[in-house]
Design a protein around this motif. Structure first.
Motif, PDB file in Angstrom:
ATOM      1  N   VAL A 149      -2.487 -18.734 -17.584  1.00 46.98           N
ATOM      2  CA  VAL A 149      -2.509 -18.800 -16.114  1.00 46.98           C
ATOM      3  C   VAL A 149      -1.967 -17.528 -15.471  1.00 46.98           C
ATOM      4  CG1 VAL A 149      -2.326 -21.306 -16.125  1.00 46.98           C
ATOM      5  CG2 VAL A 149      -0.245 -19.928 -16.016  1.00 46.98           C
ATOM      6  N   LEU A 150      -1.454 -16.598 -16.263  1.00 45.67           N
ATOM      7  CA  LEU A 150      -0.886 -15.367 -15.721  1.00 45.67           C
ATOM      8  C   LEU A 150      -1.778 -14.189 -16.061  1.00 45.67           C
ATOM      9  CD1 LEU A 150       2.935 -15.700 -16.502  1.00 45.67           C
ATOM     10  CD2 LEU A 150       1.754 -16.179 -14.358  1.00 45.67           C
ATOM     11  N   GLY A 151      -2.118 -13.414 -15.041  1.00 45.64           N
ATOM     12  CA  GLY A 151      -2.926 -12.224 -15.239  1.00 45.64           C
ATOM     13  C   GLY A 151      -2.202 -10.990 -14.741  1.00 45.64           C
ATOM     14  N   HIS A 152      -2.983  -9.929 -14.585  1.00 48.73           N
ATOM     15  CA  HIS A 152      -2.411  -8.665 -14.117  1.00 48.73           C
ATOM     16  C   HIS A 152      -1.829  -8.811 -12.717  1.00 48.73           C
ATOM     17  CE1 HIS A 152      -1.872  -4.352 -13.733  1.00 48.73           C
ATOM     18  NE2 HIS A 152      -2.586  -4.356 -12.616  1.00 48.73           N
ATOM     19  N   ALA A 153      -2.500  -9.600 -11.865  1.00 45.76           N
ATOM     20  CA  ALA A 153      -2.009  -9.795 -10.496  1.00 45.76           C
ATOM     21  C   ALA A 153      -0.661 -10.510 -10.487  1.00 45.76           C
ATOM     22  CB  ALA A 153      -3.032 -10.580  -9.673  1.00 45.76           C
ATOM     23  N   ALA A 154      -0.463 -11.441 -11.405  1.00 48.92           N
ATOM     24  CA  ALA A 154       0.813 -12.156 -11.465  1.00 48.92           C
ATOM     25  C   ALA A 154       1.947 -11.226 -11.887  1.00 48.92           C
ATOM     26  CB  ALA A 154       0.709 -13.336 -12.435  1.00 48.92           C
ATOM     27  N   ARG A 155       1.674 -10.311 -12.806  1.00 49.78           N
ATOM     28  CA  ARG A 155       2.700  -9.356 -13.230  1.00 49.78           C
ATOM     29  C   ARG A 155       3.082  -8.436 -12.064  1.00 49.78           C
ATOM     30  NH1 ARG A 155       4.886  -7.727 -17.862  1.00 49.78           N
ATOM     31  NH2 ARG A 155       3.533  -9.140 -19.035  1.00 49.78           N
ATOM     32  N   GLU A 156       2.083  -7.978 -11.298  1.00 53.98           N
ATOM     33  CA  GLU A 156       2.379  -7.148 -10.134  1.00 53.98           C
ATOM     34  C   GLU A 156       3.174  -7.935  -9.089  1.00 53.98           C
ATOM     35  OE1 GLU A 156      -1.315  -5.665  -8.689  1.00 53.98           O
ATOM     36  OE2 GLU A 156      -1.418  -4.035 -10.172  1.00 53.98           O
ATOM     37  N   GLU A 157       2.843  -9.210  -8.927  1.00 51.49           N
ATOM     38  CA  GLU A 157       3.581 -10.038  -7.976  1.00 51.49           C
ATOM     39  C   GLU A 157       5.026 -10.222  -8.431  1.00 51.49           C
ATOM     40  OE1 GLU A 157       4.262 -12.252  -4.560  1.00 51.49           O
ATOM     41  OE2 GLU A 157       2.554 -11.003  -5.117  1.00 51.49           O
ATOM     42  N   TRP A 158       5.261 -10.350  -9.726  1.00 49.69           N
ATOM     43  CA  TRP A 158       6.623 -10.486 -10.252  1.00 49.69           C
ATOM     44  C   TRP A 158       7.425  -9.208  -9.994  1.00 49.69           C
ATOM     45  CZ3 TRP A 158      10.471 -13.361 -11.430  1.00 49.69           C
ATOM     46  CH2 TRP A 158      11.482 -12.927 -12.273  1.00 49.69           C
ATOM     47  N   THR A 159       6.792  -8.057 -10.193  1.00 48.73           N
ATOM     48  CA  THR A 159       7.472  -6.792  -9.910  1.00 48.73           C
ATOM     49  C   THR A 159       7.840  -6.688  -8.437  1.00 48.73           C
ATOM     50  OG1 THR A 159       6.243  -5.725 -11.712  1.00 48.73           O
ATOM     51  CG2 THR A 159       7.285  -4.289 -10.094  1.00 48.73           C
ATOM     52  N   ALA A 160       6.906  -7.075  -7.561  1.00 51.09           N
ATOM     53  CA  ALA A 160       7.189  -7.055  -6.124  1.00 51.09           C
ATOM     54  C   ALA A 160       8.263  -8.072  -5.757  1.00 51.09           C
ATOM     55  CB  ALA A 160       5.907  -7.337  -5.336  1.00 51.09           C
ATOM     56  N   TYR A 161       8.273  -9.206  -6.449  1.00 49.55           N
ATOM     57  CA  TYR A 161       9.283 -10.240  -6.202  1.00 49.55           C
ATOM     58  C   TYR A 161      10.679  -9.742  -6.557  1.00 49.55           C
ATOM     59  CZ  TYR A 161      11.582 -14.827  -6.651  1.00 49.55           C
ATOM     60  OH  TYR A 161      12.437 -15.895  -6.548  1.00 49.55           O
ATOM     61  N   LEU A 162      10.797  -9.024  -7.671  1.00 54.80           N
ATOM     62  CA  LEU A 162      12.077  -8.455  -8.062  1.00 54.80           C
ATOM     63  C   LEU A 162      12.541  -7.409  -7.051  1.00 54.80           C
ATOM     64  CD1 LEU A 162      11.670  -7.979 -11.926  1.00 54.80           C
ATOM     65  CD2 LEU A 162      13.015  -9.718 -10.743  1.00 54.80           C
ATOM     66  N   ALA A 163      11.597  -6.549  -6.610  1.00 61.65           N
ATOM     67  CA  ALA A 163      11.957  -5.519  -5.638  1.00 61.65           C
ATOM     68  C   ALA A 163      12.388  -6.134  -4.316  1.00 61.65           C
ATOM     69  CB  ALA A 163      10.779  -4.570  -5.432  1.00 61.65           C
ATOM     70  N   SER A 164      11.688  -7.200  -3.888  1.00 64.07           N
ATOM     71  CA  SER A 164      12.046  -7.867  -2.639  1.00 64.07           C
ATOM     72  C   SER A 164      13.408  -8.534  -2.741  1.00 64.07           C
ATOM     73  CB  SER A 164      10.980  -8.897  -2.279  1.00 64.07           C
ATOM     74  OG  SER A 164      11.335  -9.632  -1.136  1.00 64.07           O
ATOM     75  N   SER A 165      13.695  -9.154  -3.889  1.00 68.80           N
ATOM     76  CA  SER A 165      14.995  -9.799  -4.071  1.00 68.80           C
ATOM     77  C   SER A 165      16.111  -8.766  -4.074  1.00 68.80           C
ATOM     78  CB  SER A 165      15.010 -10.590  -5.380  1.00 68.80           C
ATOM     79  OG  SER A 165      14.022 -11.594  -5.375  1.00 68.80           O
ATOM     80  N   ALA A 166      15.863  -7.618  -4.725  1.00 71.72           N
ATOM     81  CA  ALA A 166      16.873  -6.567  -4.748  1.00 71.72           C
ATOM     82  C   ALA A 166      17.095  -5.986  -3.359  1.00 71.72           C
ATOM     83  CB  ALA A 166      16.456  -5.469  -5.730  1.00 71.72           C
ATOM     84  N   ALA A 167      15.989  -5.812  -2.590  1.00 68.07           N
ATOM     85  CA  ALA A 167      16.112  -5.256  -1.244  1.00 68.07           C
ATOM     86  C   ALA A 167      16.860  -6.206  -0.324  1.00 68.07           C
ATOM     87  CB  ALA A 167      14.728  -4.954  -0.677  1.00 68.07           C
TER      88      ALA A 167
END
Length: 426
Positions: A149-167
């Motif tokens: 159920v996880l593709g390339h878009a999900a990995r990019e979303e996880w990276t953005a999620y980490l950056a948003s949480s850190a910000a």
């Protein structure tokens, strides 16, 4: 001492008599607190000189924080090493344990543990925690449970999620620090100072976890899983349902007849109570966000192409399409709607009798697409596209047909056949 008392009295008089500005009042308030702490420290030292600095059990009474100085780097390193050794020793408790095994044997044991037990092992001691958080241990669990159920878009979303949480953590860091220092930290400082004079106050210790919280399974914990770029963190965030990831859902909205044999983009989160997903479909036209609960695993897939739901997919298979090929084609109701992927097969032209030996349909510039889930004669049963110059085609009545992708995997074709409706659609 008299100078401190005189300064304290003078500051109080100025604070109470002058219409000071806000910054001056804050400065004077801080000055008064520091002077009061110094006074309490003087009284504590005097109290100890009189013999009151030792408890009934022979232990020293707690000192003020102002008397506790930071130790040197060597002492801190030694203390850290001692803690690690103490934790490992406590974990073994003098008995033979897993930490006595060779490193390779420990890695083999950890590699065979399921995610729940691997997470439990990480709580044994610091040494096991460092071992159990290794990405090489969690990548297999990630692929086995979430790989479909996880593709390339999900990995990019996880990276953005980490950056948003850190910000968000950085932006709220100053405020959080102010609240902590002005609230819990200052409260602890006053309690420690007063405990030097009145030993009973030393019992009033504030909680270090700030009151705690409720974890994923309802148990008490300080917070949820720590967010970092490790595979373990991603796995636990998926398991907790806090992370919404992009994927596609077959037969959206509980198999609504208007979406049968289609697959649409959505944001999903996992519900560990029911072992299903919750889908959130983006708004389009006059419709707001649509939510669907209880989405089963067999209705979810990772996006097969990196094409946004509102973008036209570039068809790179038109030149090789021939009757009998299985395809997915983009279709949307109108220009405001996102595309969905609809299942169909390549059919024969009207001029062709369907004979395998005399068929020349693959040489024609026109490709016939058939959607056999609809009854013969239905306006949704068939569509024609240009093989050489295919772009979005259609109208407001019949909808708009977009890009085409040929299905080459037997698993993809089998999945669509499993979803075939029991009754023919009108």
């Amino acid at each position: 001492m008299l100078a401190l008392v005189g300064t304290l009295v003078l500051a109080c008089v100025v604070l109470l008599s002058k219409p000071c500005a806000r910054e001056m009042r804050l400065f004077l308030s801080t000055l008064c607190q520091e002077l009061a702490l110094s006074l309490l420290g003087f009284l504590a030292g005097y109290y100890r000189l009189l013999g009151g600095g030792v408890g009934d059990d022979g232990t020293d009474m707690p000192l003020m924080p102002s008397f506790k100085r930071k130790r040197g780097a060597a002492a801190a390193a030694a203390a850290t090493t001692a803690v690690v050794v103490a934790e490992d020793a406590a974990a073994c408790d003098g008995e033979p344990c897993v930490l006595d095994l060779p490193e390779l044997a420990i890695e083999c044991i950890l590699a065979r543990l399921p995610p729940g037990e691997l997470r439990s092992m990480a709580a044994v001691c610091r040494s096991m925690r460092e071992r159990c958080r290794g990405d090489h241990l969690w990548e297999r669990h990630m692929a086995e449970k979430w790989g479909a159920v996880l593709g390339h878009a999900a990995r990019e979303e996880w990276t953005a999620y980490l950056a948003s949480s850190a910000a968000s953590g950085d932006s709220g860091g100053a405020a959080a620090c102010s609240v902590s220092d002005g609230g819990g930290g200052r409260h602890r400082k006053w309690l420690a100072a007063l405990s030097c004079v009145c030993p009973v106050v030393s019992w009033m210790r504030p909680r270090a976890d700030g009151g705690g919280g409720v974890g994923v399974a309802g148990s008490k914990s300080a917070a949820g899983p720590v967010l970092d770029d490790s595979v373990m963190s991603w796995y636990l965030s998926m398991e907790s349902g806090k992370f919404w990831f992009p994927a596609q859902v077959y037969n959206r909205e509980h198999g609504h007849v208007g979406f049968m044999m289609s697959c649409y983009d959505a944001e999903l989160s996992y519900d560990f109570h029911t072992d299903t997903f919750r889908a959130r479909y983006p708004p389009h036209g006059r419709r707001t966000v649509v939510l669907e609960d209880g989405v089963q695993w067999d209705r979810v897939r990772a996006p097969p192409v990196d094409t946004h739901a509102h973008d036209l997919h570039v068809s790179d298979c038109l030149h090789e399409l021939r009757p009998g090929d299985n395809i997915e084609i983009q279709w949307r109701r109108n220009k405001e709607f996102p595309y969905g992927w609809w299942y169909g097969v390549v059919g024969h032209l009207e001029s062709c009798d369907g004979s395998e030996h005399f068929c020349r349909c693959h040489l024609s510039d026109t490709v016939v697409l058939e959607f056999n889930q609809y009854t013969p004669g239905s306006r949704w049963r068939q569509a024609l596209v240009n093989r050489k110059d295919h772009r979005e085609e259609g109208n407001e009545g019949d909808g708009f047909y977009g890009g085409i992708r040929k299905l080459r995997s037997k698993d993809e074709i089998s999945k669509w056949r499993q979803l075939w409706p029991t009754d023919i659609l009108e």
